[in-house]
Write a protein that holds these residues in place. Structure first.
Motif, PDB file in Angstrom:
ATOM      1  N   ARG A 221       0.842  -1.209   0.131  1.00 61.06           N
ATOM      2  CA  ARG A 221       0.061   0.026  -0.046  1.00 61.06           C
ATOM      3  C   ARG A 221       0.726   1.114  -0.234  1.00 61.06           C
ATOM      4  O   ARG A 221       0.298   2.143  -0.595  1.00 61.06           O
ATOM      5  CB  ARG A 221      -0.821   0.038   1.237  1.00 61.06           C
ATOM      6  CG  ARG A 221      -2.245  -0.931   1.173  1.00 61.06           C
ATOM      7  CD  ARG A 221      -2.541  -1.402   2.419  1.00 61.06           C
ATOM      8  NE  ARG A 221      -3.321  -0.097   3.006  1.00 61.06           N
ATOM      9  CZ  ARG A 221      -4.562   0.332   2.517  1.00 61.06           C
ATOM     10  NH1 ARG A 221      -5.006  -0.265   1.656  1.00 61.06           N
ATOM     11  NH2 ARG A 221      -4.839   1.417   3.127  1.00 61.06           N
TER      12      ARG A 221
ATOM     13  N   ALA B 258       1.773   1.811  -3.506  1.00 65.19           N
ATOM     14  CA  ALA B 258       0.602   2.283  -4.167  1.00 65.19           C
ATOM     15  C   ALA B 258       0.167   3.539  -3.965  1.00 65.19           C
ATOM     16  O   ALA B 258      -0.172   4.307  -4.865  1.00 65.19           O
ATOM     17  CB  ALA B 258      -0.720   1.219  -3.630  1.00 65.19           C
ATOM     18  N   GLY B 259       0.733   3.929  -2.841  1.00 64.03           N
ATOM     19  CA  GLY B 259       0.366   5.236  -2.308  1.00 64.03           C
ATOM     20  C   GLY B 259      -0.731   5.614  -1.613  1.00 64.03           C
ATOM     21  O   GLY B 259      -1.179   6.530  -1.356  1.00 64.03           O
ATOM     22  N   LEU B 260      -1.301   4.510  -1.141  1.00 61.78           N
ATOM     23  CA  LEU B 260      -2.508   4.452  -0.409  1.00 61.78           C
ATOM     24  C   LEU B 260      -2.346   4.710   1.045  1.00 61.78           C
ATOM     25  O   LEU B 260      -2.961   5.021   1.850  1.00 61.78           O
ATOM     26  CB  LEU B 260      -3.303   3.030  -0.537  1.00 61.78           C
ATOM     27  CG  LEU B 260      -3.977   3.006  -1.934  1.00 61.78           C
ATOM     28  CD1 LEU B 260      -4.423   1.561  -1.958  1.00 61.78           C
ATOM     29  CD2 LEU B 260      -4.866   3.951  -2.184  1.00 61.78           C
TER      30      LEU B 260
ATOM     31  N   ASP C 186       0.301  11.368  -5.866  1.00 58.38           N
ATOM     32  CA  ASP C 186      -0.910  10.534  -5.502  1.00 58.38           C
ATOM     33  C   ASP C 186      -0.828   9.212  -6.111  1.00 58.38           C
ATOM     34  O   ASP C 186      -0.331   9.089  -7.206  1.00 58.38           O
ATOM     35  CB  ASP C 186      -2.181  11.304  -6.090  1.00 58.38           C
ATOM     36  CG  ASP C 186      -2.584  12.567  -4.966  1.00 58.38           C
ATOM     37  OD1 ASP C 186      -2.369  12.160  -3.865  1.00 58.38           O
ATOM     38  OD2 ASP C 186      -3.232  13.331  -5.499  1.00 58.38           O
ATOM     39  N   PRO C 187      -1.824   8.257  -5.698  1.00 60.40           N
ATOM     40  CA  PRO C 187      -1.698   6.926  -6.298  1.00 60.40           C
ATOM     41  C   PRO C 187      -2.051   7.118  -7.781  1.00 60.40           C
ATOM     42  O   PRO C 187      -1.423   6.393  -8.630  1.00 60.40           O
ATOM     43  CB  PRO C 187      -2.917   6.364  -5.635  1.00 60.40           C
ATOM     44  CG  PRO C 187      -3.209   6.993  -4.502  1.00 60.40           C
ATOM     45  CD  PRO C 187      -2.549   8.319  -4.658  1.00 60.40           C
ATOM     46  N   ALA C 188      -3.043   8.022  -8.026  1.00 62.22           N
ATOM     47  CA  ALA C 188      -3.085   8.114  -9.530  1.00 62.22           C
ATOM     48  C   ALA C 188      -2.127   8.724 -10.588  1.00 62.22           C
ATOM     49  O   ALA C 188      -2.249   8.439 -11.704  1.00 62.22           O
ATOM     50  CB  ALA C 188      -4.364   9.170  -9.647  1.00 62.22           C
TER      51      ALA C 188
ATOM     52  N   ILE D  86       0.387   3.298 -11.578  1.00 65.80           N
ATOM     53  CA  ILE D  86       0.252   1.823 -11.378  1.00 65.80           C
ATOM     54  C   ILE D  86      -0.986   1.594 -11.319  1.00 65.80           C
ATOM     55  O   ILE D  86      -1.851   2.316 -11.524  1.00 65.80           O
ATOM     56  CB  ILE D  86       0.509   1.989  -9.877  1.00 65.80           C
ATOM     57  CG1 ILE D  86      -0.126   2.754  -8.814  1.00 65.80           C
ATOM     58  CG2 ILE D  86       2.124   1.972  -9.442  1.00 65.80           C
ATOM     59  CD1 ILE D  86      -0.216   2.641  -7.641  1.00 65.80           C
TER      60      ILE D  86
ATOM     61  N   MET E 273      -4.039  -1.472  -9.364  1.00 67.79           N
ATOM     62  CA  MET E 273      -3.963  -2.213  -8.412  1.00 67.79           C
ATOM     63  C   MET E 273      -5.181  -3.255  -8.517  1.00 67.79           C
ATOM     64  O   MET E 273      -6.190  -2.851  -8.981  1.00 67.79           O
ATOM     65  CB  MET E 273      -3.905  -1.608  -7.003  1.00 67.79           C
ATOM     66  CG  MET E 273      -3.836  -2.469  -5.843  1.00 67.79           C
ATOM     67  SD  MET E 273      -3.132  -1.313  -4.630  1.00 67.79           S
ATOM     68  CE  MET E 273      -3.553  -2.418  -3.169  1.00 67.79           C
TER      69      MET E 273
ATOM     70  N   PHE F 242      -7.381  -5.666  -6.181  1.00 69.96           N
ATOM     71  CA  PHE F 242      -7.716  -5.854  -4.523  1.00 69.96           C
ATOM     72  C   PHE F 242      -8.324  -7.050  -4.498  1.00 69.96           C
ATOM     73  O   PHE F 242      -8.843  -7.880  -5.289  1.00 69.96           O
ATOM     74  CB  PHE F 242      -8.811  -4.764  -4.082  1.00 69.96           C
ATOM     75  CG  PHE F 242      -8.197  -3.439  -4.240  1.00 69.96           C
ATOM     76  CD1 PHE F 242      -7.803  -2.972  -3.156  1.00 69.96           C
ATOM     77  CD2 PHE F 242      -8.265  -2.672  -5.352  1.00 69.96           C
ATOM     78  CE1 PHE F 242      -7.150  -1.442  -3.069  1.00 69.96           C
ATOM     79  CE2 PHE F 242      -7.886  -1.473  -5.272  1.00 69.96           C
ATOM     80  CZ  PHE F 242      -7.330  -0.807  -4.240  1.00 69.96           C
TER      81      PHE F 242
ATOM     82  N   ALA G  87     -13.143  -4.895  -5.356  1.00 70.40           N
ATOM     83  CA  ALA G  87     -13.298  -3.504  -5.358  1.00 70.40           C
ATOM     84  C   ALA G  87     -13.995  -2.973  -6.704  1.00 70.40           C
ATOM     85  O   ALA G  87     -13.380  -1.915  -6.990  1.00 70.40           O
ATOM     86  CB  ALA G  87     -12.115  -2.627  -4.998  1.00 70.40           C
TER      87      ALA G  87
ATOM     88  N   ARG H  37      -5.059   0.355 -18.389  1.00 65.87           N
ATOM     89  CA  ARG H  37      -4.277   1.703 -18.194  1.00 65.87           C
ATOM     90  C   ARG H  37      -2.826   1.750 -18.521  1.00 65.87           C
ATOM     91  O   ARG H  37      -1.981   2.715 -18.395  1.00 65.87           O
ATOM     92  CB  ARG H  37      -4.249   2.058 -16.624  1.00 65.87           C
ATOM     93  CG  ARG H  37      -5.587   1.947 -15.965  1.00 65.87           C
ATOM     94  CD  ARG H  37      -5.930   3.466 -15.681  1.00 65.87           C
ATOM     95  NE  ARG H  37      -4.626   3.692 -14.744  1.00 65.87           N
ATOM     96  CZ  ARG H  37      -4.431   3.302 -13.638  1.00 65.87           C
ATOM     97  NH1 ARG H  37      -5.459   2.651 -12.918  1.00 65.87           N
ATOM     98  NH2 ARG H  37      -3.321   3.662 -13.032  1.00 65.87           N
TER      99      ARG H  37
END
Lengths: 297, 365
Positions: free
Chosen positions: B48, B51-53, B72-74, B78, B80, B82, B86, B151
């Protein structure tokens, strides 16, 4: 409500074997329904009878032929001095109040809940409990200061003055908070990775997910707003701004003098006042139950 | 496609708990790395953070050529997958897959093309207009993969993606994910607590325990040369046998086993023996009392004791055995010695290549 309960019970075991307990169940249900319908029937009866007869004999057992006539009078004739408070205009005012009230409360409640649940703020929990405790302080407690502020802002006799002072809702905030908390954390994270910012997440994900909740809130808040009596009575002094609920009272009160009170007309208005909330409950019924009991995730 | 570098990345929670002690490692371009460990070992926290979470307390995280600590995660390029998929429940499969692209203002035709490609790759074409609730677990997992694929990220992150699936589907998806990663060649980090997944999928495994990296290596290195008793007992099913033994005068003593070792260490040690490195030998030095035989079809597992220490032996299906006394032997080179207190691997080699004094030639079979 009576219709809903009996129609739910009926198809379950009306066929096959006859049971005394079934009969007893239905007897109780039907008696209860009739009992609850009685006031409505009296309304209908009075609305259809000429005022003189009602005056003479009181509520009767037979329906009269004045329904149409009374409806026209109630809807299109003004009862006050200014000639502006026809049933139609009152109906319109009530509708604006009810819709504005429901809409505003949902929007404000959702946004407040969104802030409380999803943003790391200092005192977020305290803010929530502060909002929550306002449930203990209904409008009546704060009515004088609220009136004073509204009056000083020059909002008497406006829709803004009718709606905005009542719009903050602890109930809606609370329900939306509980709902948002049940939305899985991963959904937020997935949205973050998908590049959805706070506003996008709210509009694209949370609002559609809350559909059933919104519908349930809408019913409660619309009926609540529609039935407001005290606040509109204080805020509206111009007859053109009267709402239905306060207008009915106006009719009976004003005409109690030398003339015969217009029972038929007042009762007709009462019936008209009952229809929209009933219609909304029937329309949103299934959503209502869903929104309050299950979460669609 | 990118390489990932962690330089002393550390996580301390506000309550003072250190979830991840400073971790440093490189992941090569296109490599499939598995983070494995028991629950609470910090593997998810590490993922995480990548991921930047989760915020990185200390250290530097580089993806490609950029230090991404504060991105930021965006913006980290990357994707992810889950554990519970999700997926957005109110959107169709198509919209679920396209959502990330839409947010990045990708032109409509490009989105349509990419969604179609991903759907084809994942066999989701006929489900594109369904809602996630109308799909099975495996299909939902595929949608989640699709959302990641479209993506074209430089890094895939998987957070225990298979643990909500049943055993059969898990095997199948395991192969699918691995094959997909091979085909796309995207650098991947995969978190799991299942050592089978780790062994089968990884190019390299990182074993974590208590927020600390125990060992980094290829599956075979991890399996055959575990760096600690923790790794030895965590990887492998059944796990490595760990028994108490003694080193004196350059000789290892365990039950009837005496083995000359090149070492200066004296005192108790932990001896590690893989169940499949033990074999039946009528003249072998180890006398085992077999208590239970587990029949697994392709092979058998014997459970028993050698001088009050529990051991498991892995035997091929051809070998006939019964419960009761049995003599065993092992290859000296397959032994592992660990420090009895710290559990760390001790570097010492046996001086001989075979064991049994009486019939040495049988050991080389």
């Amino acid at each position: 409500m009576a219709d809903i309960t009996s129609s739910l019970a009926a198809p379950a075991r009306s066929t096959r074997r006859f049971r005394w307990s079934t009969l007893a169940d239905h007897a109780i249900l039907i008696t209860g329904s009739l009992f609850m319908l009685l006031p409505l029937l009296v309304l209908l009866q009075t609305a259809s009878t000429p005022d003189i007869e009602t005056m003479k004999y009181g509520p009767g057992l037979y329906f009269g032929d004045q329904l149409d006539d009374n409806f026209r009078k109630a809807m299109f004739e003004a009862s006050g001095f200014s000639g502006q408070n026809t049933g139609l205009s009152m109906f319109k005012n009530s509708l604006i109040l009810g819709l504005g009230f429901a809409f505003g409360k949902i929007v404000i409640g959702m946004m407040a809940a969104y802030a409380i649940v999803y943003f790391r703020m200092r005192f977020a929990t305290m803010a929530f409990w502060l909002i929550f405790t306002t449930l203990l302080l209904p409008l009546e407690v704060r009515i004088l200061p609220s009136y004073e502020i509204t009056q000083k802002l020059g909002l008497l006799n406006t829709y803004t003055g009718l709606i905005v002072p009542l719009i903050a809702s602890a109930t809606a905030t609370f329900f939306f908070r509980q709902f948002f908390r049940s939305v899985p954390e991963e959904l937020v994270e997935a949205a973050r990775i998908d590049g959805a910012g706070p506003v996008k997440f709210f509009i694209d994900i949370l609002v559609p997910l809350s559909q059933t909740m919104i519908a349930a809130m809408f019913i409660i808040m619309f009926v609540y707003g529609w039935n407001q009596y005290l606040w509109p009575t204080m805020i509206t002094t111009e007859e053109g701004m009267y709402t239905l609920v306060r207008g009915i009272k106006q009719i009976v009160q004003v005409l109690e003098g030398n003339e015969i009170p217009q029972y038929g007309r007042a009762n007709m208005l009462a019936i008209i006042a009952v229809i929209p909330p009933v219609a909304i409950v029937i329309f949103f019924q299934s959503w209502f139950v869903k929104g309050l009991t299950e979460s669609d995730k | 496609m990118a390489k990932v570098t962690l330089d002393n990345v550390r996580k301390v929670y506000p309550n003072g708990v250190e979830a991840v002690t400073p971790a440093s490692f490189d992941i090569k371009d296109g490599e499939f790395t598995v983070l494995v460990g028991p629950s609470g070992c910090g593997k998810s926290t590490l993922l995480r953070m990548i991921a930047g979470l989760e915020e990185i307390t200390d250290g530097a995280l580089t993806i490609g050529d950029r230090v991404v600590n504060d991105l930021d995660p965006a913006d980290r390029d990357i994707a992810m997958v889950f554990q519970n998929y999700a997926l957005y429940p109110h959107m169709t499969v198509r919209k679920n897959i396209a959502y990330g692209l839409k947010n990045r203002k990708t032109p409509k035709e490009v989105i349509e093309k990419k969604v179609a490609e991903a759907a084809k790759m994942l066999n989701l074409e006929e489900y594109l207009d369904r809602k996630p609730s109308q799909l099975s677990g495996g299909q939902r997992q595929r949608v989640a993969m699709g959302r990641a694929i479209v993506r074209d990220p430089s890094l895939f992150l998987f957070d225990e993606p298979l643990s909500n699936l049943d055993a059969k589907l898990r095997n199948q998806m395991r192969i699918e994910i691995k094959a997909l990663q091979r085909r796309l060649g995207v650098t991947s980090i995969y978190v799991t607590h299942d050592q089978v997944e780790a062994m089968t999928m990884a190019d390299r495994i990182i074993v974590l325990n208590g927020g600390k990296i125990e060992q980094i290596g290829t599956p075979s290195e991890i399996y055959h040369n575990p760096a600690s008793t923790f790794v030895a007992s965590f990887m492998g099913a059944p796990p490595m046998n760990l028994v108490a033994a003694e080193l004196t005068d350059e000789t290892l003593f365990f039950a009837g086993l005496q083995l000359p070792m090149k070492t200066d260490y004296r005192g108790p040690v932990t001896l590690g023996l893989r169940p499949e490195d033990l074999h039946i030998d009528p003249y072998g030095p180890l006398a085992m009392e077999v208590e239970l035989i587990e029949e697994l079809g392709a092979h058998r597992l014997l459970h028993g004791q050698i001088e009050d220490q529990r051991l498991t032996v892995h035997l091929s299906k051809e070998t006939e055995v019964t419960t009761g006394p049995l003599r065993l032997s092992c290859h000296p080179t397959s032994l592992c010695l660990f420090h009895p207190q710290t559990g760390e691997r001790m570097d010492c080699n046996p001086k001989v290549q075979s064991l049994s004094a009486r019939k040495p030639q049988e050991q080389h079979s």
